[in-house]
Design a protein around this motif. Structure first.
Motif, short mmCIF file in Angstrom:
data_model
loop_
_atom_site.label_atom_id
_atom_site.label_comp_id
_atom_site.label_asym_id
_atom_site.label_seq_id
_atom_site.Cartn_x
_atom_site.Cartn_y
_atom_site.Cartn_z
N THR A 112 -11.40 -14.40 -4.31
CA THR A 112 -10.98 -13.39 -5.28
C THR A 112 -9.48 -13.14 -5.17
OG1 THR A 112 -13.16 -12.33 -5.15
CG2 THR A 112 -11.39 -11.05 -6.12
N ALA A 113 -8.98 -13.13 -3.94
CA ALA A 113 -7.54 -12.95 -3.73
C ALA A 113 -6.74 -14.07 -4.37
CB ALA A 113 -7.24 -12.87 -2.23
N MET A 114 -7.26 -15.30 -4.30
CA MET A 114 -6.56 -16.43 -4.89
C MET A 114 -6.49 -16.33 -6.42
SD MET A 114 -5.44 -18.07 -2.38
CE MET A 114 -4.77 -19.48 -3.29
N LEU A 115 -7.42 -15.60 -7.00
CA LEU A 115 -7.38 -15.39 -8.45
C LEU A 115 -6.18 -14.55 -8.86
CD1 LEU A 115 -11.13 -14.66 -9.34
CD2 LEU A 115 -9.72 -16.46 -10.36
N TYR A 116 -5.69 -13.73 -7.93
CA TYR A 116 -4.67 -12.76 -8.31
C TYR A 116 -3.36 -12.88 -7.54
CZ TYR A 116 -8.83 -10.75 -10.37
OH TYR A 116 -9.99 -10.58 -11.10
N THR A 117 -3.30 -13.69 -6.48
CA THR A 117 -2.06 -13.86 -5.73
C THR A 117 -0.90 -14.31 -6.61
OG1 THR A 117 -3.23 -14.33 -3.66
CG2 THR A 117 -0.96 -15.09 -3.82
N GLY A 292 -5.78 -0.13 -7.61
CA GLY A 292 -6.03 -1.55 -7.80
C GLY A 292 -6.31 -2.29 -6.51
N GLY A 293 -5.62 -1.89 -5.44
CA GLY A 293 -5.79 -2.59 -4.18
C GLY A 293 -7.06 -2.24 -3.43
N LEU A 294 -7.47 -0.98 -3.49
CA LEU A 294 -8.59 -0.53 -2.65
C LEU A 294 -9.85 -0.16 -3.43
CD1 LEU A 294 -6.61 1.68 -0.10
CD2 LEU A 294 -7.44 -0.67 0.21
N SER A 295 -9.72 0.21 -4.70
CA SER A 295 -10.88 0.71 -5.46
C SER A 295 -11.44 -0.31 -6.43
CB SER A 295 -10.49 1.99 -6.21
OG SER A 295 -9.94 2.95 -5.34
N GLY A 413 -2.33 -7.75 -8.97
CA GLY A 413 -1.54 -8.34 -7.90
C GLY A 413 -1.82 -7.76 -6.54
N THR A 414 -2.37 -6.55 -6.50
CA THR A 414 -2.74 -5.94 -5.22
C THR A 414 -4.08 -6.46 -4.70
OG1 THR A 414 -3.69 -4.09 -6.45
CG2 THR A 414 -1.45 -3.81 -5.62
N THR A 415 -4.80 -7.18 -5.56
CA THR A 415 -6.14 -7.67 -5.18
C THR A 415 -6.12 -8.63 -4.00
OG1 THR A 415 -6.96 -7.33 -7.42
CG2 THR A 415 -8.18 -8.87 -6.05
N PRO A 416 -5.11 -9.53 -3.88
CA PRO A 416 -5.14 -10.44 -2.72
C PRO A 416 -5.29 -9.72 -1.39
CG PRO A 416 -3.51 -11.19 -4.28
CD PRO A 416 -4.03 -9.89 -4.81
N VAL A 417 -4.52 -8.65 -1.20
CA VAL A 417 -4.63 -7.88 0.04
C VAL A 417 -5.88 -7.01 0.01
CG1 VAL A 417 -3.54 -6.14 1.50
CG2 VAL A 417 -2.14 -7.90 0.40
N GLY A 418 -6.09 -6.34 -1.14
CA GLY A 418 -7.22 -5.43 -1.24
C GLY A 418 -8.56 -6.12 -1.12
N ALA A 419 -8.71 -7.28 -1.78
CA ALA A 419 -9.99 -7.99 -1.73
C ALA A 419 -10.29 -8.49 -0.33
CB ALA A 419 -9.97 -9.16 -2.72
N LEU A 420 -9.25 -8.99 0.35
CA LEU A 420 -9.46 -9.45 1.73
C LEU A 420 -9.86 -8.28 2.64
CD1 LEU A 420 -6.51 -11.98 2.21
CD2 LEU A 420 -8.95 -12.49 2.28
N LEU A 421 -9.15 -7.17 2.48
CA LEU A 421 -9.45 -6.00 3.32
C LEU A 421 -10.84 -5.46 3.02
CD1 LEU A 421 -8.63 -3.83 5.35
CD2 LEU A 421 -7.55 -2.58 3.45
N VAL A 422 -11.14 -5.30 1.74
CA VAL A 422 -12.44 -4.76 1.36
C VAL A 422 -13.56 -5.73 1.75
CG1 VAL A 422 -13.88 -4.16 -0.62
CG2 VAL A 422 -11.56 -3.27 -0.46
N GLY A 423 -13.33 -7.04 1.55
CA GLY A 423 -14.33 -8.03 1.95
C GLY A 423 -14.58 -8.01 3.44
N TRP A 424 -13.49 -7.85 4.22
CA TRP A 424 -13.64 -7.79 5.68
C TRP A 424 -14.40 -6.53 6.09
CZ3 TRP A 424 -11.74 -4.19 9.25
CH2 TRP A 424 -11.91 -4.54 10.59
N ILE A 425 -14.07 -5.38 5.48
CA ILE A 425 -14.77 -4.14 5.80
C ILE A 425 -16.26 -4.26 5.45
CG2 ILE A 425 -15.01 -1.69 5.18
CD1 ILE A 425 -11.98 -1.65 4.73
N ALA A 426 -16.55 -4.87 4.28
CA ALA A 426 -17.93 -5.03 3.86
C ALA A 426 -18.71 -5.91 4.82
CB ALA A 426 -17.98 -5.60 2.45
N GLU A 427 -18.06 -6.98 5.31
CA GLU A 427 -18.75 -7.90 6.21
C GLU A 427 -18.82 -7.34 7.64
OE1 GLU A 427 -18.49 -12.61 7.61
OE2 GLU A 427 -17.33 -11.87 5.90
N ARG A 428 -17.73 -6.70 8.08
CA ARG A 428 -17.68 -6.20 9.46
C ARG A 428 -18.51 -4.93 9.63
NH1 ARG A 428 -18.09 -4.61 13.73
NH2 ARG A 428 -16.65 -4.58 15.51
#
Length: 466
Positions: A112-117, A292-295, A413-428
């Motif tokens: 998802t981050a690659m879609l918006y980087t 955009g980054g977190l929500s 554009g904030t999705t690359p960081v946000g998606a990685l962070l949110v994906g990590w939180i969801a998995e962890r």
């Protein structure tokens, strides 16, 4: 009353007034160069055209008034078909990563981050291109390009040659196209309907997108029972033909294009300085960075919630998106998207989005999730309509493309960081924890922005389009 005048100003001589964070004048044709110099915008690309008045008139603007404009009606229908395909791809991409490639939430966040980087890198160029060239031509080119890239991904999946690397590369290609498509497509709506109907048109656009959010995932879920994931990508590629046909059928002589700017050095910096110098635009964009980054990471958190929390199959992923879309449609049909927004309504809308996400994160059962998702859909639609309209209506015409490129960068554009962070939180931790982070972030962003908007914009909608 003819376009170009303000109700009650007929017969008056030229005079300047400060209203709603924008300079306005009571007669078109006034030399705006002095205004540019006074506000500190005078730099490359900041030579502004004369001001024209476009005052919203709620007594004459109905819920579907913008559809009376033929070009917008074609655009509306073309986008509707195209966005159905996009939502089919959202389900297909989640199924491809989580099931076909057997990866987790972190990898889905990475894709998802690659879609918006690329939006971060190319966003300013996309905004500048929008201000300098034909928006219609840019959007036509991007829609054709989307069709080619998405179709290629579909072929790779169908022929079983798809790898995680190829998915990320093609996702990045879509992001690069989106950097040019989004600001041009957003501002093309203004050229179709003008300032008076912009908020109404944006609301109808969101209605189409959220109706597609109901139809697309539902169709995708059904098709996954009878066909392959790759077929969904191919169908999405074909759906862009709807937008291409609609654009080709438009009467271009009925568009209201802004003056094309000559090429000069420093035009991107001028756009950033302009946005930074306008309190309402600056505050709205900073708030959007947080949201955009977190929500706005629904394509990551909802599939993970479905699979890991409620152990649902890939065919059922789309039901969450569809249920969310139902709420957005209902809100669009009953809400008042007729007049220009105030920053007070934008602040309240942001807090409502955060509250919806927070409540959803506390849902103990699948049934409660389905009951709350429509409220999240309504809140997300309301937020985007208010944010989009606020930025467009409070921007001068020659800067609108660059401002909307900043909108694209802040939201996508904030999705690359946000998606990685949110994906990590969801998995962890859990998908609920990821949603709670997004909800709290939106509430805090609304509280922070409350006292930082231009005071005149809090209760007063913009009465002019410059």
């Amino acid at each position: 009353m003819a376009r170009g005048t303000t109700r009650g100003d007929e017969g008056r001589g030229p005079s300047l007034r400060r209203r709603s964070g924008a300079l306005s004048e009571t007669t078109p044709g006034h030399d705006s160069q002095a205004l540019v110099a006074r506000r500190g915008w005078r730099s490359a690309g900041a030579t502004l055209a004369p001001v024209t008045i476009a005052e919203p008139r709620p007594d004459t603007v109905g819920r579907f008034t913008a559809l009376r404009v033929r070009n917008f009606r074609l655009f509306f229908l073309g986008q509707f078909v195209s966005v159905i395909g996009n939502w089919m791809q959202t389900v297909a991409l989640a199924a491809l990563v989580l099931d076909h490639l057997d990866r987790g939430g972190t990898v889905l966040g990475l894709v998802t981050a690659m879609l918006y980087t690329p939006v971060i890198v190319l966003g300013p160029l996309g905004g500048l291109a929008t201000d300098r060239f034909s928006k219609w031509r840019i959007v036509l080119t991007t829609q054709i390009s989307f069709a080619v890239v998405v179709g290629l991904l579909g072929v790779l999946v169908i022929t079983d040659r798809v790898t995680l690397m190829s998915v990320m590369i093609l996702a990045a290609a879509q992001g690069a196209i989106n950097a040019f498509d989004n600001p041009a497509r957003q501002t093309l709506v203004h050229e179709m309907v003008g300032g008076e109907l912009l908020t109404n048109a944006v609301g109808l656009n969101m209605l189409a997108m959220n109706t597609a959010r109901v139809i697309g995932p539902a169709v995708a879920g059904l098709l996954l029972f009878v066909t392959s994931i790759g077929t969904l990508f191919v169908l999405n590629g074909l759906s862009f033909l709807g937008a291409v046909i609609a654009l080709a059928a438009m009467r271009r002589n009925e568009l209201q294009p802004s003056r094309k700017l000559p090429r000069e050095p420093g035009m991107i910096r001028a756009g950033v300085r302009y946005a930074k110098g306008e309190p309402t635009i600056r505050t709205a964009l900073l708030m959007l960075v947080v949201v955009g980054g977190l929500s706005y990471n629904f394509p990551v958190v909802l599939p993970v919630l479905a699979k890991q929390t409620f152990h649902m199959s890939k065919e059922a992923y789309g039901t969450f998106f569809s249920t969310m879309g139902i709420g957005a449609i209902a809100f669009a049909l009953v809400s008042k998207t007729r007049t220009a927004p105030t920053t007070r309504s934008l602040t309240i809308g942001t807090a409502a989005l955060g509250a919806s996400l927070t409540m959803l994160s506390l849902s103990p059962t699948r049934l409660v999730v389905y009951l709350l998702l429509p409220f999240l859909g309504a809140a997300s639609l309301n937020f985007l309509v208010l944010m989009n309209s606020t930025l467009q209506l409070r921007s001068v015409a020659e800067m609108r493309g660059r401002v909307m490129s900043l909108y694209t960068m802040a939201l996508l554009g904030t999705t690359p960081v946000g998606a990685l962070l949110v994906g990590w939180i969801a998995e962890r931790f859990s998908a609920r924890a990821a949603m709670a982070v997004g909800g709290i972030a939106s509430i805090l962003a609304a509280g922070w922005a409350r006292n930082r908007f231009d005071p005149e914009s809090i209760h007063t909608a913009p009465a002019v389009t410059i």
